[in-house]
Scaffold this motif. Structure first.
Motif, PDB file in Angstrom:
ATOM      1  N   HIS A   1       3.934  -2.861  14.023  1.00  0.00           N
ATOM      2  CA  HIS A   1       3.174  -4.117  14.005  1.00  0.00           C
ATOM      3  C   HIS A   1       4.025  -5.205  13.361  1.00  0.00           C
ATOM      4  N   PRO A   2       4.017  -6.422  13.914  1.00  0.00           N
ATOM      5  CA  PRO A   2       4.896  -7.480  13.391  1.00  0.00           C
ATOM      6  C   PRO A   2       4.589  -7.904  11.964  1.00  0.00           C
ATOM      7  N   ARG A   3       3.397  -7.619  11.458  1.00  0.00           N
ATOM      8  CA  ARG A   3       3.082  -7.978  10.072  1.00  0.00           C
ATOM      9  C   ARG A   3       3.092  -6.779   9.133  1.00  0.00           C
ATOM     10  N   VAL A   4       3.703  -5.692   9.570  1.00  0.00           N
ATOM     11  CA  VAL A   4       3.870  -4.525   8.699  1.00  0.00           C
ATOM     12  C   VAL A   4       5.362  -4.319   8.438  1.00  0.00           C
ATOM     13  N   ALA A   5       5.734  -4.293   7.174  1.00  0.00           N
ATOM     14  CA  ALA A   5       7.108  -3.994   6.774  1.00  0.00           C
ATOM     15  C   ALA A   5       7.131  -2.610   6.125  1.00  0.00           C
ATOM     16  N   VAL A   6       8.110  -1.809   6.503  1.00  0.00           N
ATOM     17  CA  VAL A   6       8.231  -0.456   5.963  1.00  0.00           C
ATOM     18  C   VAL A   6       9.475  -0.370   5.088  1.00  0.00           C
ATOM     19  N   VAL A   7       9.291   0.084   3.864  1.00  0.00           N
ATOM     20  CA  VAL A   7      10.404   0.316   2.941  1.00  0.00           C
ATOM     21  C   VAL A   7      10.802   1.780   3.069  1.00  0.00           C
ATOM     22  N   ASP A   8      11.994   2.013   3.581  1.00  0.00           N
ATOM     23  CA  ASP A   8      12.463   3.374   3.861  1.00  0.00           C
ATOM     24  C   ASP A   8      13.154   3.953   2.633  1.00  0.00           C
TER      25      ASP A   8
ATOM     26  N   THR B   1       0.146  -9.844   5.412  1.00  0.00           N
ATOM     27  CA  THR B   1       1.349  -9.048   5.635  1.00  0.00           C
ATOM     28  C   THR B   1       1.218  -7.788   4.784  1.00  0.00           C
ATOM     29  N   VAL B   2       1.522  -6.636   5.365  1.00  0.00           N
ATOM     30  CA  VAL B   2       1.328  -5.354   4.685  1.00  0.00           C
ATOM     31  C   VAL B   2       2.669  -4.643   4.551  1.00  0.00           C
ATOM     32  N   VAL B   3       2.941  -4.144   3.362  1.00  0.00           N
ATOM     33  CA  VAL B   3       4.152  -3.366   3.107  1.00  0.00           C
ATOM     34  C   VAL B   3       3.762  -1.912   2.869  1.00  0.00           C
ATOM     35  N   LEU B   4       4.406  -1.014   3.606  1.00  0.00           N
ATOM     36  CA  LEU B   4       4.206   0.427   3.459  1.00  0.00           C
ATOM     37  C   LEU B   4       5.518   1.081   3.032  1.00  0.00           C
ATOM     38  N   PHE B   5       5.439   2.344   2.631  1.00  0.00           N
ATOM     39  CA  PHE B   5       6.604   3.057   2.112  1.00  0.00           C
ATOM     40  C   PHE B   5       6.696   4.444   2.722  1.00  0.00           C
TER      41      PHE B   5
ATOM     42  N   ALA C   1      11.705  -2.557  -6.237  1.00  0.00           N
ATOM     43  CA  ALA C   1      11.337  -3.978  -6.144  1.00  0.00           C
ATOM     44  C   ALA C   1      12.314  -4.729  -5.245  1.00  0.00           C
ATOM     45  N   GLU C   2      13.599  -4.456  -5.416  1.00  0.00           N
ATOM     46  CA  GLU C   2      14.603  -5.110  -4.578  1.00  0.00           C
ATOM     47  C   GLU C   2      14.466  -4.664  -3.122  1.00  0.00           C
ATOM     48  N   ALA C   3      14.159  -3.389  -2.908  1.00  0.00           N
ATOM     49  CA  ALA C   3      13.980  -2.893  -1.538  1.00  0.00           C
ATOM     50  C   ALA C   3      12.838  -3.615  -0.837  1.00  0.00           C
ATOM     51  N   VAL C   4      11.739  -3.861  -1.555  1.00  0.00           N
ATOM     52  CA  VAL C   4      10.615  -4.574  -0.951  1.00  0.00           C
ATOM     53  C   VAL C   4      11.012  -6.015  -0.652  1.00  0.00           C
ATOM     54  N   CYS C   5      11.704  -6.657  -1.585  1.00  0.00           N
ATOM     55  CA  CYS C   5      12.160  -8.031  -1.343  1.00  0.00           C
ATOM     56  C   CYS C   5      12.977  -8.120  -0.058  1.00  0.00           C
ATOM     57  N   GLN C   6      13.899  -7.188   0.123  1.00  0.00           N
ATOM     58  CA  GLN C   6      14.733  -7.218   1.321  1.00  0.00           C
ATOM     59  C   GLN C   6      13.923  -6.896   2.575  1.00  0.00           C
ATOM     60  N   ALA C   7      12.950  -5.975   2.470  1.00  0.00           N
ATOM     61  CA  ALA C   7      12.101  -5.663   3.624  1.00  0.00           C
ATOM     62  C   ALA C   7      11.284  -6.877   4.044  1.00  0.00           C
ATOM     63  N   LEU C   8      11.016  -7.775   3.106  1.00  0.00           N
ATOM     64  CA  LEU C   8      10.268  -8.995   3.393  1.00  0.00           C
ATOM     65  C   LEU C   8      11.176 -10.145   3.820  1.00  0.00           C
TER      66      LEU C   8
ATOM     67  N   LEU D   1       0.852  -1.191   0.000  1.00  0.00           N
ATOM     68  CA  LEU D   1       0.000   0.000   0.000  1.00  0.00           C
ATOM     69  C   LEU D   1       0.885   1.237   0.000  1.00  0.00           C
ATOM     70  N   ALA D   2       0.808   1.997  -1.065  1.00  0.00           N
ATOM     71  CA  ALA D   2       1.526   3.273  -1.158  1.00  0.00           C
ATOM     72  C   ALA D   2       0.517   4.334  -1.566  1.00  0.00           C
ATOM     73  N   GLY D   3       0.418   5.383  -0.781  1.00  0.00           N
ATOM     74  CA  GLY D   3      -0.534   6.445  -1.090  1.00  0.00           C
ATOM     75  C   GLY D   3      -0.323   7.630  -0.171  1.00  0.00           C
ATOM     76  N   GLY D   4      -0.870   8.756  -0.577  1.00  0.00           N
ATOM     77  CA  GLY D   4      -0.782   9.975   0.214  1.00  0.00           C
ATOM     78  C   GLY D   4       0.065  11.055  -0.407  1.00  0.00           C
ATOM     79  N   LEU D   5       1.005  10.678  -1.292  1.00  0.00           N
ATOM     80  CA  LEU D   5       1.880  11.697  -1.864  1.00  0.00           C
ATOM     81  C   LEU D   5       1.114  12.620  -2.802  1.00  0.00           C
ATOM     82  N   ASN D   6       0.141  12.096  -3.540  1.00  0.00           N
ATOM     83  CA  ASN D   6      -0.667  12.981  -4.388  1.00  0.00           C
ATOM     84  C   ASN D   6      -1.414  14.002  -3.546  1.00  0.00           C
TER      85      ASN D   6
END
Length: 274
Positions: free
Chosen positions: A158-165, A122-126, A194-201, A88-93
């Protein structure tokens, strides 16, 4: 002492929510005629982990969407899908628009994350990249971007939230990671996300996505001026026109992968790669 670690379990389904960032704007075109984008590249990497077994992927992201539209138009389907992984990525607009109420953005984002977590996903945020060193007027956006960043990091507890910095990744100061419009990622930018998300997971690193690009000679004064004028004419003025008339680049546009359907790594472009 045994120092081995357990590899993360593969996902059997992945659903992407968001705006143009996740739709894949300005990446290379895939075999289906749509932009590939980091989410398609991520799906290919995850599909390759299950050895041709059933892996399903959907991408509901549509360019131009505000966080309220993402939640209202995409979230219900995501919750009902039962996808094991959701990005889920949103808010920048929202932040790009004058008068953005960042508290409202945070509330809608938090609502979405809470509902997704309730499904067991599992949820990935940015976090957003730092715009101040590559965009004229980027400093104006920074307070809201920092507030949203802090909120995303809170959700990441949250343990099921991964953040890509992405905010701290200085490589994104390089304009070569951005398309001509200076707002969307270039193919190399999508590859790195894409690689950043893979590593965050928890996947092993395929390469250092934060590494700087090789040095390049800066453009001459006239070349820079011509590029700036072209950017204003082709990208900024049409964007302003849409804002003044209340239109969006995503109006009437359907998502490129609206259903959670089988997806193979080879579906990306005939080969397994990020």
């Amino acid at each position: 002492m045994d120092q081995t670690t357990t590899a993360p379990a593969p996902f059997s389904s992945y659903l992407a929510l968001g705006d143009s960032f996740t739709e894949g704007m300005c990446d290379d075109l895939g075999p289906d005629g749509h932009y590939r984008g980091w989410a398609d590249r991520l799906a290919a990497a995850l599909a390759s982990e299950v050895d041709g077994a059933d892996f399903r992927y959907a991408n509901l992201a549509v360019r131009g969407k505000l966080i309220g539209q993402i939640v209202d138009e995409q979230l219900e389907q995501a919750v009902a899908s039962g996808a094991q992984l959701v990005t889920l990525a949103g808010g920048l607009n929202d932040v790009l628009r004058p008068g953005c109420d960042i508290a409202v953005v945070q509330a809608r984002l938090g609502e979405a994350v809470e509902r997704l977590l309730a499904t067991g996903a599992t949820v990935v945020l940015f976090t957003s990249t730092d715009p101040t060193r590559r965009m004229a007027g980027g400093a104006r956006l920074l307070p809201a971007i920092r507030q949203l960043k802090a909120f995303v990091e809170e959700l990441g507890a949250h343990p099921r939230v991964a953040v890509v910095d992405l905010f701290s990744a200085a490589c994104f100061d390089d304009r070569r990671l951005w398309a001509e419009d200076r707002l969307h990622l270039s193919p190399e930018g999508h590859r790195r996300v894409a690689e950043a998300v893979c590593q965050a997971l928890g996947r092993p690193a395929a390469f250092d996505w934060r590494a700087p690009l090789p040095p390049a000679a800066p453009p001459g004064g006239w070349a820079k001026l011509r590029g700036d004028l072209r950017w204003l004419r082709i990208h900024v003025l049409p964007w302003l026109g849409r804002r003044l008339t209340g239109r969006s680049s995503g109006d009437g546009r359907p998502p490129k992968r609206p259903e959670l359907l089988p997806f193979r790594a080879q579906d990306l472009d005939g080969e397994v790669r990020l």
